[in-house]
Scaffold this motif. Structure first.
Motif, mmCIF file in Angstrom:
data_model
loop_
_atom_site.group_PDB
_atom_site.id
_atom_site.type_symbol
_atom_site.label_atom_id
_atom_site.label_comp_id
_atom_site.label_asym_id
_atom_site.label_seq_id
_atom_site.Cartn_x
_atom_site.Cartn_y
_atom_site.Cartn_z
ATOM 1 N N ILE A 259 0.833 -1.200 0.000
ATOM 2 C CA ILE A 259 0.000 0.000 0.000
ATOM 3 C C ILE A 259 0.869 1.252 0.000
ATOM 4 C CG2 ILE A 259 -1.724 1.291 1.318
ATOM 5 C CD1 ILE A 259 -2.819 -1.468 2.209
ATOM 6 N N SER A 260 1.953 1.217 0.768
ATOM 7 C CA SER A 260 2.776 2.430 0.833
ATOM 8 C C SER A 260 3.528 2.668 -0.473
ATOM 9 C CB SER A 260 3.743 2.362 2.013
ATOM 10 O OG SER A 260 4.889 1.638 1.643
ATOM 11 N N ASP A 261 3.652 1.636 -1.302
ATOM 12 C CA ASP A 261 4.373 1.800 -2.565
ATOM 13 C C ASP A 261 3.527 2.407 -3.678
ATOM 14 O OD1 ASP A 261 6.687 0.909 -1.524
ATOM 15 O OD2 ASP A 261 6.577 -1.117 -2.347
ATOM 16 N N VAL A 262 2.216 2.476 -3.471
ATOM 17 C CA VAL A 262 1.341 3.017 -4.516
ATOM 18 C C VAL A 262 1.264 4.531 -4.386
ATOM 19 C CG1 VAL A 262 -0.993 2.961 -5.435
ATOM 20 C CG2 VAL A 262 -0.038 0.932 -4.410
ATOM 21 N N PRO A 263 1.422 5.263 -5.493
ATOM 22 C CA PRO A 263 1.284 6.719 -5.391
ATOM 23 C C PRO A 263 -0.138 7.108 -4.980
ATOM 24 C CG PRO A 263 1.578 6.034 -7.690
ATOM 25 C CD PRO A 263 1.772 4.822 -6.842
ATOM 26 N N LYS A 264 -0.230 8.073 -4.081
ATOM 27 C CA LYS A 264 -1.539 8.493 -3.567
ATOM 28 C C LYS A 264 -1.854 9.903 -4.052
ATOM 29 C CE LYS A 264 -1.337 5.122 -0.368
ATOM 30 N NZ LYS A 264 0.039 4.726 -0.569
ATOM 31 N N ILE A 265 -3.094 10.327 -3.861
ATOM 32 C CA ILE A 265 -3.352 11.734 -4.136
ATOM 33 C C ILE A 265 -3.809 12.522 -2.912
ATOM 34 C CG2 ILE A 265 -3.697 11.471 -6.625
ATOM 35 C CD1 ILE A 265 -6.634 11.669 -6.158
ATOM 36 N N HIS A 266 -4.427 11.861 -1.948
ATOM 37 C CA HIS A 266 -4.840 12.623 -0.760
ATOM 38 C C HIS A 266 -3.835 12.497 0.372
ATOM 39 C CE1 HIS A 266 -8.634 11.932 -2.974
ATOM 40 N NE2 HIS A 266 -8.755 13.208 -2.714
ATOM 41 N N GLU A 267 -3.108 11.396 0.363
ATOM 42 C CA GLU A 267 -2.097 11.212 1.395
ATOM 43 C C GLU A 267 -0.727 11.419 0.769
ATOM 44 O OE1 GLU A 267 -2.728 7.198 2.733
ATOM 45 O OE2 GLU A 267 -4.885 7.589 2.780
ATOM 46 N N GLU A 268 0.249 11.668 1.635
ATOM 47 C CA GLU A 268 1.587 11.879 1.122
ATOM 48 C C GLU A 268 2.189 10.547 0.679
ATOM 49 O OE1 GLU A 268 5.927 13.508 2.134
ATOM 50 O OE2 GLU A 268 4.573 13.150 3.821
ATOM 51 N N TRP A 269 2.939 10.589 -0.402
ATOM 52 C CA TRP A 269 3.621 9.387 -0.881
ATOM 53 C C TRP A 269 5.091 9.547 -0.542
ATOM 54 C CZ3 TRP A 269 5.578 7.973 -6.338
ATOM 55 C CH2 TRP A 269 5.724 6.586 -6.442
ATOM 56 N N ASN A 270 5.561 8.790 0.418
ATOM 57 C CA ASN A 270 6.922 8.986 0.895
ATOM 58 C C ASN A 270 7.923 8.186 0.066
ATOM 59 O OD1 ASN A 270 9.225 9.378 2.270
ATOM 60 N ND2 ASN A 270 8.522 8.532 4.217
ATOM 61 N N LEU A 271 8.633 8.898 -0.798
ATOM 62 C CA LEU A 271 9.574 8.231 -1.700
ATOM 63 C C LEU A 271 10.819 7.730 -0.983
ATOM 64 C CD1 LEU A 271 9.753 10.261 -5.023
ATOM 65 C CD2 LEU A 271 9.146 7.877 -4.742
ATOM 66 N N ASP A 272 11.103 8.293 0.191
ATOM 67 C CA ASP A 272 12.343 7.904 0.851
ATOM 68 C C ASP A 272 12.227 6.542 1.504
ATOM 69 O OD1 ASP A 272 13.943 10.114 0.222
ATOM 70 O OD2 ASP A 272 12.638 11.297 1.528
ATOM 71 N N GLY B 256 -12.911 13.966 -16.998
ATOM 72 C CA GLY B 256 -13.160 12.541 -17.186
ATOM 73 C C GLY B 256 -11.948 11.710 -16.772
ATOM 74 N N LEU B 257 -10.765 12.148 -17.200
ATOM 75 C CA LEU B 257 -9.542 11.407 -16.861
ATOM 76 C C LEU B 257 -9.342 11.347 -15.355
ATOM 77 C CD1 LEU B 257 -6.508 12.404 -19.101
ATOM 78 C CD2 LEU B 257 -7.857 10.324 -19.151
ATOM 79 N N MET B 258 -9.541 12.488 -14.692
ATOM 80 C CA MET B 258 -9.303 12.540 -13.252
ATOM 81 C C MET B 258 -10.281 11.642 -12.512
ATOM 82 S SD MET B 258 -6.755 14.397 -13.450
ATOM 83 C CE MET B 258 -6.147 15.352 -14.851
ATOM 84 N N ARG B 259 -11.410 11.338 -13.165
ATOM 85 C CA ARG B 259 -12.373 10.476 -12.502
ATOM 86 C C ARG B 259 -12.139 9.008 -12.808
ATOM 87 N NH1 ARG B 259 -18.025 12.666 -11.609
ATOM 88 N NH2 ARG B 259 -17.411 14.139 -10.027
ATOM 89 N N SER B 260 -11.037 8.704 -13.474
ATOM 90 C CA SER B 260 -10.702 7.295 -13.686
ATOM 91 C C SER B 260 -9.567 6.892 -12.745
ATOM 92 C CB SER B 260 -10.296 7.069 -15.142
ATOM 93 O OG SER B 260 -9.091 7.744 -15.419
ATOM 94 N N ILE B 261 -9.225 7.805 -11.830
ATOM 95 C CA ILE B 261 -8.123 7.527 -10.906
ATOM 96 C C ILE B 261 -8.512 6.457 -9.889
ATOM 97 C CG2 ILE B 261 -6.839 8.521 -8.970
ATOM 98 C CD1 ILE B 261 -6.646 11.110 -10.450
ATOM 99 N N LEU B 262 -7.627 5.484 -9.698
ATOM 100 C CA LEU B 262 -7.847 4.454 -8.685
ATOM 101 C C LEU B 262 -6.722 4.533 -7.660
ATOM 102 C CD1 LEU B 262 -8.609 1.384 -10.962
ATOM 103 C CD2 LEU B 262 -10.231 2.529 -9.471
ATOM 104 N N VAL B 263 -7.054 4.846 -6.425
ATOM 105 C CA VAL B 263 -6.043 4.843 -5.371
ATOM 106 C C VAL B 263 -6.607 4.115 -4.156
ATOM 107 C CG1 VAL B 263 -4.658 6.886 -5.910
ATOM 108 C CG2 VAL B 263 -6.831 7.166 -4.741
ATOM 109 N N PRO B 264 -5.751 3.407 -3.401
ATOM 110 C CA PRO B 264 -6.262 2.692 -2.226
ATOM 111 C C PRO B 264 -6.399 3.638 -1.040
ATOM 112 C CG PRO B 264 -3.933 2.224 -2.520
ATOM 113 C CD PRO B 264 -4.335 3.132 -3.633
ATOM 114 N N GLU B 265 -7.349 4.563 -1.115
ATOM 115 C CA GLU B 265 -7.528 5.521 -0.033
ATOM 116 C C GLU B 265 -8.976 5.494 0.428
ATOM 117 O OE1 GLU B 265 -4.252 8.954 -1.030
ATOM 118 O OE2 GLU B 265 -6.183 9.088 -2.017
ATOM 119 N N GLU B 266 -9.164 5.721 1.719
ATOM 120 C CA GLU B 266 -10.490 5.662 2.317
ATOM 121 C C GLU B 266 -11.476 6.526 1.528
ATOM 122 O OE1 GLU B 266 -10.431 5.901 6.485
ATOM 123 O OE2 GLU B 266 -12.517 5.219 6.576
ATOM 124 N N GLY B 267 -12.659 5.976 1.279
ATOM 125 C CA GLY B 267 -13.695 6.771 0.630
ATOM 126 C C GLY B 267 -13.717 6.599 -0.876
#
Ligand SMILES: Nc1ncnc2c1ncn2[C@@H]1O[C@H](COP(=O)(O)OP(=O)(O)OP(=O)(O)O)[C@@H](O)[C@H]1O
Ligand SMILES: Nc1ncnc2c1ncn2[C@@H]1O[C@H](COP(=O)(O)OP(=O)(O)O)[C@@H](O)[C@H]1O
Ligand code: SF4
Ligand SMILES: [Mg+2]
Ligand SMILES: [Mg+2]
Lengths: 279, 369
Positions: A259-272, B256-267
């Motif tokens: 999980i920590s290896d996947v880039p995130k958008i709401h949480e910080e992605w720690n590359l170090d 549209g592109l931004m709505r195809s994003i898949l991330v393992p984050e709550e919600g």
């Protein structure tokens, strides 16, 4: 259906102590190591692991394409038997697969019509009414947003990767198997077409109640699509449970790292914080 | 003063196919890249990302042809140069390129050391082997790559390791601009992270002056590059900072592109992906109006006929749409509110079913089986 409801649904495919050892001269390699699992009717399951963790080996055993070294597979509560060709055929009526490389799974000398006709023959028999046959093909193509009229007389290699993936789902739509096994079906296509394919698969599950087994290294995708997630490391399941449980509250160190290896958008992605133990 | 390393003005290039049909895969693209900065290019398969990369390098070999526009690298205009000149004098030093699936292009039975010597000899035919070896060893040490791997064959390396070697070798001459086309898409998440970290460290250490990063994985771009450009059917449809593009896309296609994003984050599991219907237009006969018209859910009658120019808006942003930014934002706000309302309604319905025992009745039935 909720996760709890699915866990009470009838069993579709189970495994007990399932193992595969590849022997090559003096070296032997345990690719799948005593795994247990219970997949239920209508459940979407993801099996997540890095490359080489044994996912494809497991899926080949499930499909009956690879001999089991030890352990047992149960199909709808009974021990799976695929010794004779007739048994094998009966099993394959219930389970279908979509593979990593879409191009490899078609006979390239077969026109697209023939690809779809084969599915209809398998499911409804050869002697189905001609009009009904055309209707089925048209319906299957429109289910996946392809225009049947534009596909007739074409060969699979004349399609783009995305069209090819959709044709593959059209096949599944016609075959209506009880179980669909998809090994990295979206790893070759871009994020935008991927969303389309995932939504088609979920829609197909809702309509037919089939079980979907998704094999992937993409934990974000697994989180989105599945009810249940199994995490595989070196041939073993290190963790399993509902998608929320496993992905939001991982217990195994390996899951946490994935999980920590996947880039995130709401949480910080720690590359170090990178893992280089393998090299 | 800002130090612009790459300046591209209205670049147009085309493929001339066997049947003499022109495919405009890069259509009036402009961009500018400062030292120390990186820009990401996103867009679906076939939109022209790889063609843009080749075009920026001046790599015009049939069927790809240069049509018009300027490419200025650190003050030098290379757009009129002969491809052979470009190959000899520009590639590697001014601009380096890591092609899609580069790691698979390594000859599997050739030692890494030999591969590096061949690359260097292409630029400096007179350079001595021991000199090259020393350079390679220094660079490998600098990048934390095991020096022993120089004496391995490509088959003996893992996918992630191969890709890091390819990157180390392609940038050995410290290029001013690095173009990386899907450098980590074929790798699994952990190897991908190692590759990305290496690129970041190289930028920080000044081993690469600036970077263009191509991928369709938006969460990756968001974390790697300063700016993001979205391409559709050969054209740039929007450009902004990474955060603007991910959290506040303006063009309907970017949205549209931004709505195809898949991330393992709550919600994220509860938000339905909104797939963009249909497929991109055929670039042999691009539509005369907006190229996204067929697939756009906000389209207006005039969009079909009028070509849409790219327009500058607040900040450093640009977008290409007939509707104004305010109009688009209003549409999006209404749409989001509607989606939220539906979601709330669903939740209430689920709760009602549960409270009235309709769900548990179903469950009991199942237990009987
Ligand atoms: N050699 C060629 N001859 C003619 N047309 C080509 C050629 N190579 C690419 N094209 C066309 O140019 C367009 C852009 O292709 P390009 O490879 O740049 O896409 P891309 O954005 O890199 O896609 P992907 O994400 O799949 O790598 C496509 O319509 C493609 O069919
Ligand atoms: N036919 C085979 N012979 C020997 N080893 C194999 C064979 N197929 C797979 N393996 C090994 O088994 C392990 C698991 O492989 P695989 O199931 O393909 O992993 P995944 O699909 O998770 O990437 C790997 O170490 C691989 O090298
Ligand atoms: S110009 Fe019209 S069709 Fe094109 S993106 Fe804007 S609203 Fe949609
Ligand atoms: Mg595999
Ligand atoms: Mg490309």
């Amino acid at each position: 259906m909720t996760y709890e409801e699915l866990q009470n649904a009838p069993l579709c495919l189970s495994g007990r102590q399932l193992t595969k050892v590849f022997v090559n001269g003096k070296v032997s390699k345990t690719a799948v190591d005593h795994v247990d699992f219970d997949f239920h009717q209508g459940e979407v399951i993801s099996i997540v692991g890095e490359s080489g963790s044994g996912k494809t080996t497991l899926s080949k055993m499930l499909l009956g394409l690879l001999n089991v070294t030890s352990g047992t597979i149960y199909f709808k509560g009974e021990e799976r038997k695929i010794r004779t060709m007739a048994q094998r055929r009966a099993y394959w009526n219930g389970i279908q697969a979509i593979f990593q490389d879409p191009f490899s799974s078609y006979n390239i000398f077969h026109k697209i019509d023939a690809v779809l006709d084969d599915c209809i023959n398998m499911r409804y028999g050869r002697h189905i009414d001609k009009q009904k046959r055309e209707d089925l093909k048209t319906e299957a193509c429109s289910f996946v947003n392809l225009k049947y009229a534009e596909l007739t007389n074409k060969y699979p290699f004349e399609l783009s990767g995305g069209q090819m993936q959709r044709l593959m789902i059209a096949r599944i739509f016609l075959l209506k198997p009880q179980i669909l096994l998809a090994d990295e079906p979206t790893s070759m296509i871009d994020a935008c077409s991927r969303a389309t394919i995932l939504d088609m698969l979920l829609k197909l599950r809702d309509e037919t109640g089939m079980t979907v087994i998704f094999i992937t290294h993409d934990i974000g995708l697994a989180y989105y699509i599945s009810d249940t997630v199994y995490i595989m490391e070196h041939g073993k399941f290190v963790e399993s449970g509902s998608a929320d449980e496993v992905i939001l509250h991982p217990k195994a160190a390996y899951t946490k790292r994935l999980i920590s290896d996947v880039p995130k958008i709401h949480e910080e992605w720690n590359l170090d914080d990178v893992f280089t133990g393998e090299e | 003063m800002s130090n612009v390393l790459l300046e591209v003005n209205q670049l147009t290039t085309k493929y001339i196919t066997r049947f003499r049909e022109d495919v405009y895969a890069v259509d009036h693209v402009s961009l500018s890249l400062e030292a120390g900065k990186s820009i990401g290019i996103a867009g679906e398969s076939g939109c022209g990302k790889s063609t843009l990369a080749l075009s920026l390098m001046g790599y015009y070999f049939a069927p790809l042809h240069y049509q018009s526009g300027d490419i200025i690298i650190d003050g030098k205009n290379i757009s009129g140069m002969k491809p052979d000149d470009v190959r000899r004098n520009i590639l590697g030093r001014e601009i380096a390129y890591i092609p899609q699936a580069a790691m698979n292009a390594l000859n599997p039975t050739c030692k890494i050391r030999k591969f590096i010597r061949d690359v260097m000899h292409a630029h400096y035919p007179k350079m001595r082997d021991d000199e090259i070896d020393r350079m390679a060893e220094d660079r490998f040490r600098e990048l934390n790559l095991p020096v022993d791997s120089l004496d391995l064959h490509a088959v003996e390396l893992s996918g992630g390791m191969k890709q890091r070697v390819v990157i180390a070798v392609s940038t050995i001459l410290k290029p001013k601009v690095l173009i990386a086309d899907e450098p980590s898409s074929a790798l699994d998440v952990s190897s991908q992270k190692v590759v990305i970290r290496m690129l970041r460290d190289m930028m920080n250490a000044g081993l690469i002056g600036s970077m263009i990063f191509i991928t369709h994985e938006l969460p990756l771009l968001y974390n790697v590059t300063d700016d993001i450009m979205v391409m559709y059917a050969g054209q740039i449809v929007e450009k902004g900072t990474a955060a603007e593009m991910v959290f506040d896309p303006i063009h309907p296609y970017s949205r549209g592109l931004m709505r195809s994003i898949l991330v393992p984050e709550e919600g994220t599991r509860n938000i339905k992906l909104t797939a963009i219907p249909g497929t991109p237009p055929n670039l042999k006969k691009p539509p005369q109006g907006c190229r996204f018209y067929d697939r756009c859910r906000y389209r207006q009658p005039q969009c079909q006929y009028n070509a849409v120019p790219i327009a500058d808006i607040e900040g450093n942003r640009q977008y290409r749409c007939q509707l104004s930014v305010d109009q688009l934002r209003e549409l999006y706000t209404a749409e989001d509110a509607e989606a939220e309302r539906k979601q709330a309604e669903d939740t209430v319905l689920q709760k009602f079913l549960k409270d009235t025992g309709m769900n548990s009745a179903k469950e009991e039935n199942r237990d009987d089986i």
